[in-house]
Scaffold this motif. Structure first.
Motif, PDB file in Angstrom:
ATOM      1  N   LEU A  60       9.773   7.035  -6.846  1.00  0.00           N
ATOM      2  CA  LEU A  60       8.681   7.066  -7.825  1.00  0.00           C
ATOM      3  C   LEU A  60       7.338   6.954  -7.108  1.00  0.00           C
ATOM      4  O   LEU A  60       7.070   5.987  -6.414  1.00  0.00           O
ATOM      5  N   GLY A  61       6.507   7.975  -7.280  1.00  0.00           N
ATOM      6  CA  GLY A  61       5.174   7.972  -6.698  1.00  0.00           C
ATOM      7  C   GLY A  61       5.113   8.192  -5.210  1.00  0.00           C
ATOM      8  O   GLY A  61       4.066   8.012  -4.594  1.00  0.00           O
ATOM      9  N   LYS A  62       6.192   8.618  -4.622  1.00  0.00           N
ATOM     10  CA  LYS A  62       6.257   8.748  -3.164  1.00  0.00           C
ATOM     11  C   LYS A  62       5.164   9.671  -2.609  1.00  0.00           C
ATOM     12  O   LYS A  62       4.627   9.412  -1.539  1.00  0.00           O
ATOM     13  N   ASN A  63       4.811  10.719  -3.343  1.00  0.00           N
ATOM     14  CA  ASN A  63       3.792  11.640  -2.842  1.00  0.00           C
ATOM     15  C   ASN A  63       2.414  10.997  -2.711  1.00  0.00           C
ATOM     16  O   ASN A  63       1.551  11.535  -2.022  1.00  0.00           O
ATOM     17  N   TYR A  64       2.197   9.859  -3.350  1.00  0.00           N
ATOM     18  CA  TYR A  64       0.901   9.197  -3.292  1.00  0.00           C
ATOM     19  C   TYR A  64       0.879   8.023  -2.322  1.00  0.00           C
ATOM     20  O   TYR A  64      -0.172   7.455  -2.075  1.00  0.00           O
ATOM     21  N   ARG A  65       2.016   7.637  -1.788  1.00  0.00           N
ATOM     22  CA  ARG A  65       2.082   6.461  -0.935  1.00  0.00           C
ATOM     23  C   ARG A  65       2.275   6.776   0.533  1.00  0.00           C
ATOM     24  O   ARG A  65       1.723   6.111   1.381  1.00  0.00           O
ATOM     25  N   GLU A  66       3.129   7.691   0.815  1.00  0.00           N
ATOM     26  CA  GLU A  66       3.553   7.873   2.194  1.00  0.00           C
ATOM     27  C   GLU A  66       3.113   9.222   2.738  1.00  0.00           C
ATOM     28  O   GLU A  66       3.109  10.211   2.036  1.00  0.00           O
ATOM     29  N   ASN A  67       2.786   9.191   4.000  1.00  0.00           N
ATOM     30  CA  ASN A  67       2.526  10.444   4.677  1.00  0.00           C
ATOM     31  C   ASN A  67       3.690  10.668   5.634  1.00  0.00           C
ATOM     32  O   ASN A  67       3.704  10.155   6.741  1.00  0.00           O
ATOM     33  N   ILE A 137       8.492   5.491 -18.149  1.00  0.00           N
ATOM     34  CA  ILE A 137       8.667   5.153 -16.744  1.00  0.00           C
ATOM     35  C   ILE A 137       7.312   4.689 -16.224  1.00  0.00           C
ATOM     36  O   ILE A 137       6.289   5.325 -16.480  1.00  0.00           O
ATOM     37  N   LEU A 138       7.324   3.591 -15.500  1.00  0.00           N
ATOM     38  CA  LEU A 138       6.096   3.017 -14.945  1.00  0.00           C
ATOM     39  C   LEU A 138       6.429   2.348 -13.627  1.00  0.00           C
ATOM     40  O   LEU A 138       7.480   1.716 -13.493  1.00  0.00           O
ATOM     41  N   TYR A 139       5.545   2.489 -12.647  1.00  0.00           N
ATOM     42  CA  TYR A 139       5.657   1.654 -11.459  1.00  0.00           C
ATOM     43  C   TYR A 139       4.289   1.063 -11.155  1.00  0.00           C
ATOM     44  O   TYR A 139       3.259   1.623 -11.525  1.00  0.00           O
ATOM     45  N   HIS A 140       4.323  -0.106 -10.532  1.00  0.00           N
ATOM     46  CA  HIS A 140       3.085  -0.808 -10.199  1.00  0.00           C
ATOM     47  C   HIS A 140       3.268  -1.506  -8.858  1.00  0.00           C
ATOM     48  O   HIS A 140       4.332  -2.034  -8.575  1.00  0.00           O
ATOM     49  N   GLN A 141       2.231  -1.457  -8.036  1.00  0.00           N
ATOM     50  CA  GLN A 141       2.209  -2.188  -6.773  1.00  0.00           C
ATOM     51  C   GLN A 141       1.631  -3.571  -7.063  1.00  0.00           C
ATOM     52  O   GLN A 141       0.438  -3.693  -7.326  1.00  0.00           O
ATOM     53  N   PHE A 142       2.475  -4.578  -7.040  1.00  0.00           N
ATOM     54  CA  PHE A 142       2.051  -5.933  -7.381  1.00  0.00           C
ATOM     55  C   PHE A 142       1.400  -6.617  -6.185  1.00  0.00           C
ATOM     56  O   PHE A 142       1.813  -6.412  -5.049  1.00  0.00           O
ATOM     57  N   SER A 143       0.407  -7.453  -6.478  1.00  0.00           N
ATOM     58  CA  SER A 143      -0.252  -8.221  -5.424  1.00  0.00           C
ATOM     59  C   SER A 143       0.152  -9.688  -5.483  1.00  0.00           C
ATOM     60  O   SER A 143      -0.281 -10.484  -4.670  1.00  0.00           O
ATOM     61  N   GLY A 144       0.974 -10.033  -6.444  1.00  0.00           N
ATOM     62  CA  GLY A 144       1.441 -11.411  -6.589  1.00  0.00           C
ATOM     63  C   GLY A 144       2.688 -11.431  -7.451  1.00  0.00           C
ATOM     64  O   GLY A 144       3.437 -10.462  -7.505  1.00  0.00           O
ATOM     65  N   ARG A 145       2.870 -12.530  -8.166  1.00  0.00           N
ATOM     66  CA  ARG A 145       4.042 -12.673  -9.030  1.00  0.00           C
ATOM     67  C   ARG A 145       3.960 -11.716 -10.211  1.00  0.00           C
ATOM     68  O   ARG A 145       2.872 -11.447 -10.728  1.00  0.00           O
ATOM     69  N   LEU A 146       5.107 -11.201 -10.654  1.00  0.00           N
ATOM     70  CA  LEU A 146       5.151 -10.261 -11.769  1.00  0.00           C
ATOM     71  C   LEU A 146       4.513 -10.854 -13.018  1.00  0.00           C
ATOM     72  O   LEU A 146       3.805 -10.159 -13.749  1.00  0.00           O
ATOM     73  N   GLU A 147       4.745 -12.130 -13.260  1.00  0.00           N
ATOM     74  CA  GLU A 147       4.251 -12.782 -14.471  1.00  0.00           C
ATOM     75  C   GLU A 147       2.736 -12.927 -14.476  1.00  0.00           C
ATOM     76  O   GLU A 147       2.123 -13.037 -15.533  1.00  0.00           O
ATOM     77  N   ASP A 148       2.106 -12.952 -13.307  1.00  0.00           N
ATOM     78  CA  ASP A 148       0.672 -13.213 -13.209  1.00  0.00           C
ATOM     79  C   ASP A 148      -0.183 -11.954 -13.174  1.00  0.00           C
ATOM     80  O   ASP A 148      -1.393 -12.019 -13.354  1.00  0.00           O
ATOM     81  N   GLU A 149       0.426 -10.819 -12.922  1.00  0.00           N
ATOM     82  CA  GLU A 149      -0.311  -9.569 -12.723  1.00  0.00           C
ATOM     83  C   GLU A 149      -0.773  -8.977 -14.047  1.00  0.00           C
ATOM     84  O   GLU A 149      -0.039  -8.974 -15.026  1.00  0.00           O
ATOM     85  N   GLU A 167      10.868  16.242  -7.786  1.00  0.00           N
ATOM     86  CA  GLU A 167       9.428  16.442  -7.590  1.00  0.00           C
ATOM     87  C   GLU A 167       8.623  15.723  -8.666  1.00  0.00           C
ATOM     88  O   GLU A 167       7.580  15.133  -8.390  1.00  0.00           O
ATOM     89  N   PHE A 168       9.097  15.743  -9.910  1.00  0.00           N
ATOM     90  CA  PHE A 168       8.426  15.008 -10.985  1.00  0.00           C
ATOM     91  C   PHE A 168       8.380  13.521 -10.641  1.00  0.00           C
ATOM     92  O   PHE A 168       7.332  12.871 -10.758  1.00  0.00           O
ATOM     93  N   LEU A 169       9.515  12.946 -10.213  1.00  0.00           N
ATOM     94  CA  LEU A 169       9.568  11.526  -9.879  1.00  0.00           C
ATOM     95  C   LEU A 169       8.626  11.197  -8.717  1.00  0.00           C
ATOM     96  O   LEU A 169       7.940  10.177  -8.732  1.00  0.00           O
ATOM     97  N   ARG A 170       8.573  12.064  -7.720  1.00  0.00           N
ATOM     98  CA  ARG A 170       7.683  11.855  -6.568  1.00  0.00           C
ATOM     99  C   ARG A 170       6.210  11.872  -6.973  1.00  0.00           C
ATOM    100  O   ARG A 170       5.382  11.265  -6.318  1.00  0.00           O
ATOM    101  N   ASN A 171       5.889  12.596  -8.054  1.00  0.00           N
ATOM    102  CA  ASN A 171       4.495  12.775  -8.450  1.00  0.00           C
ATOM    103  C   ASN A 171       4.000  11.822  -9.529  1.00  0.00           C
ATOM    104  O   ASN A 171       2.854  11.940  -9.966  1.00  0.00           O
ATOM    105  N   ILE A 172       4.820  10.887  -9.967  1.00  0.00           N
ATOM    106  CA  ILE A 172       4.336   9.880 -10.918  1.00  0.00           C
ATOM    107  C   ILE A 172       3.315   9.017 -10.186  1.00  0.00           C
ATOM    108  O   ILE A 172       3.540   8.590  -9.059  1.00  0.00           O
ATOM    109  N   GLN A 173       2.197   8.778 -10.829  1.00  0.00           N
ATOM    110  CA  GLN A 173       1.156   7.969 -10.211  1.00  0.00           C
ATOM    111  C   GLN A 173       1.308   6.504 -10.591  1.00  0.00           C
ATOM    112  O   GLN A 173       1.829   6.183 -11.658  1.00  0.00           O
ATOM    113  N   GLU A 174       0.838   5.638  -9.727  1.00  0.00           N
ATOM    114  CA  GLU A 174       0.870   4.207 -10.024  1.00  0.00           C
ATOM    115  C   GLU A 174       0.097   3.929 -11.310  1.00  0.00           C
ATOM    116  O   GLU A 174      -0.960   4.528 -11.552  1.00  0.00           O
TER     117      GLU A 174
END
Length: 183
Positions: A60-67, A137-149, A167-174
């Motif tokens: 999920l979102g791989k096209n936006y994270r990794e080179n 479908i949703l993904y999020h890059q957390f900076s702390g505990r799930l409950e606090d974000e 390709e659809f899964l790779r292109n989902i944005q955060e």
């Protein structure tokens, strides 16, 4: 600072969570209910899909994270030449790096395909369509505990289930909620 990615399935309609959980479990996804603070979305149920500690490295979102593009081998060669290695040693080191890159890339592609198959199989399961008309479908890059974000949704979109592929899964944005129409 971002720490870990977590993937979620979302619903905003009543369903028998136990049945959806059993479908997800058969396929290899988790389906455990979590309380998320999604700004502006109060009547939404969120379900964590990971079976491990996080979803880092997910498709999920791989096209936006990794080179994962191939290195510039000419540039690599020049770096080695500046170290005054012999031509033979330079070529051996370049070949070793090419092989390591190819191996890492093929392992990553295989992992991506395995995970994609789980998502696609889940979304196309006929039993799921009996429970829900759509699933988010949703993904999020957390900076702390799930409950606090606090999660601020950037985009909300809809797609037909027959358009869900790797390709659809790779292109989902955060922080994008994609509602997949199941019926």
């Amino acid at each position: 600072m971002k720490m870990c990615q977590f993937n979620f399935l979302l619903t905003n309609e009543p369903s028998e969570d136990f049945l959806v959980k059993s479908i997800a479990s058969e396929i290899g996804l988790n389906y455990s209910k979590r309380e998320l603070n999604i700004i502006g979305f109060h009547a939404i149920n969120a379900f964590l899909t990971t079976r491990t500690s996080c979803d880092c490295g997910s498709v999920l979102g791989k096209n936006y994270r990794e080179n994962s593009s191939e290195p510039d081998w000419q540039k690599e060669k020049k770096k080695l030449e500046r170290k005054k290695f012999s031509n033979k040693r330079t070529e051996l080191l370049l070949e070793q790096r090419r092989n390591e890159f190819a191996e890492r890339n093929s392992e990553a592609v295989e992992k991506e395909l395995r995970e994609s198959r789980k998502w696609i199989e889940f979304i196309h399961d006929p039993r799921l369509k009996k429970q829900l008309s759509k699933i988010g479908i949703l993904y999020h890059q957390f900076s702390g505990r799930l409950e606090d974000e606090k999660i601020k949704i950037g985009v909300e979109s809809q797609i037909s289930s027959n358009k869900v592929n790797v390709e659809f899964l790779r292109n989902i944005q955060e922080d994008e909620i994609v509602w997949v129409q199941l019926k």
